[in-house]
Design an enzyme around this catalytic site. Structure first.
Site, short mmCIF file in Angstrom:
data_model
loop_
_atom_site.label_atom_id
_atom_site.label_comp_id
_atom_site.label_asym_id
_atom_site.label_seq_id
_atom_site.Cartn_x
_atom_site.Cartn_y
_atom_site.Cartn_z
N ASP A 17 0.86 -1.19 0.00
CA ASP A 17 0.00 0.00 0.00
C ASP A 17 0.89 1.23 0.00
O ASP A 17 1.04 1.92 1.02
CB ASP A 17 -0.90 -0.03 1.23
N GLU A 96 -6.35 5.01 -9.02
CA GLU A 96 -7.66 5.51 -8.59
C GLU A 96 -8.24 6.58 -9.50
O GLU A 96 -7.54 7.49 -9.95
CB GLU A 96 -7.52 6.08 -7.17
N LYS A 132 -9.38 1.78 -9.53
CA LYS A 132 -9.97 1.96 -8.20
C LYS A 132 -11.09 2.99 -8.26
O LYS A 132 -10.92 4.08 -8.80
CB LYS A 132 -8.91 2.42 -7.20
N THR A 156 -12.95 0.63 -3.50
CA THR A 156 -12.32 1.05 -2.26
C THR A 156 -13.29 1.84 -1.39
O THR A 156 -14.45 2.03 -1.75
CB THR A 156 -11.05 1.85 -2.58
N PHE A 178 -12.25 -1.76 4.54
CA PHE A 178 -11.28 -1.10 5.41
C PHE A 178 -11.37 -1.64 6.83
O PHE A 178 -12.46 -1.92 7.33
CB PHE A 178 -11.51 0.41 5.41
#
Length: 317
Positions: A17, A96, A132, A156, A178
């Protein structure tokens, strides 16, 4: 004795990440994820400075419109960094779509096409990229269309069972529920500290994994947003885990056994009835934590993207 990181890799695919190439070379993850916050951090890394200058020079020569130039610079820089990452890892890199498009299905699809085209120009095929998108209703519908086109997605900012269910229904390739941000919310609300087995974020992701397994959905579940190695190890066996360099280092420097906590034990039950838009919105609305964290996450990513734009603008002069 193997490190906890090596032991963890027996049960879950480890994903970095970060946008830090040195960290990827050090810990050898299979995949990597980026987002506006990580691209902003990567902006200051010495290894990316020549790439930033090259990207800005390309954009400056193509358009005189200042805002168009900045928009293109953000996309090209994200793809340029993603392409460098793809040269270091064996798997896929997630890139993203801008957070400001989170509630615009058509604009999200168009942006995804632009990003895939930019990767293609750099010789990186779509099979190496995940797009994303935020797990809004519009983002999930955009992903549904993109998946049918052969562009696979990573959904996400996922905090609720309704979001996960809608992603399963849409045939999304991968979701990122998450952990840390869920736990942050509950700690603030209750004043409690949580052991890994009682951690609300851990329990949320375990439940998402259970639904995916029990009903044989094809979607890959990737736990994200970790605060401690205890949270990570409590999800050993989740399909994938995306982990920051600091926590990768901690795992790599720790010896000890790692036990599988999540198993694929589904019995092939008939899939759940698909959620309609009203049912999705009502289910997500009923979860105060999920509402707060989704909105906050979109605002945070949008703010980081805006800061990146301002810094690019200043650097372009």
């Amino acid at each position: 004795m193997p490190s906890q990181l090596d032991a963890l890799k027996q049960y879950s695919m480890v994903v970095a990440d970060t946008g830090d190439l040195d960290a990827m070379r050090r810990y050898e993850p299979h995949d990597a994820t980026t987002n506006p916050s990580l691209i902003l951090k990567a902006f200051d890394l010495p290894g990316h400075q020549a790439l930033i200058d090259e990207t800005l020079a390309e954009v400056a020569n193509e358009t005189s419109d200042s805002q168009a130039r900045i928009d293109q610079a953000v996309d090209r820089l994200s793809v340029a960094i993603g392409s460098e990452i793809a040269g270091v890892i064996p798997g896929r890199v997630s890139t993203e779509v801008a957070a400001k498009l989170s509630f615009d299905r058509e604009a999200s699809i168009a942006k995804a096409h632009q990003l895939i085209d930019l990767y293609d120009r750099r010789g990186i095929g779509r099979e190496r990229v995940l797009i994303k998108l935020a797990s809004t209703w519009e983002g999930i519908r955009a992903a549904e269309t993109l998946e049918r086109e052969g562009i696979q997605c990573n959904l996400t900012l996922l905090f609720s069972d309704a979001q996960a269910r809608a992603c399963f229904d849409a045939g999304v390739h991968l979701i990122s529920p998450f952990v840390g941000r869920v736990t942050d919310w509950y700690k603030k609300e209750t004043g409690k500290e949580y052991a890994p087995e009682d951690d609300p974020g851990v329990q949320f992701v375990r439940n998402v994994c259970r639904v995916a397994s029990d009903y044989r959905y094809d979607t890959v579940v990737m736990g994200a947003s970790f605060r401690t190695t205890g949270q990570i190890l409590a999800l050993a066996g989740c399909n994938r885990l995306t982990i920051s360099p600091a926590l990768l280092e901690e795992l790599a420097g720790s010896d000890g056994d790692v036990q599988r906590k999540i198993s694929d034990v589904g019995e092939g039950s008939e899939r759940l009835a698909p959620l309609g838009e009203a049912e999705f919105r009502w289910g997500h609305n009923q979860d105060a934590m999920a509402n707060d964290k989704l909105a906050e996450g979109i605002r945070r990513f949008a703010a980081d993207q805006n800061e990146l734009e301002q810094r690019l603008k200043a650097r372009m002069g």
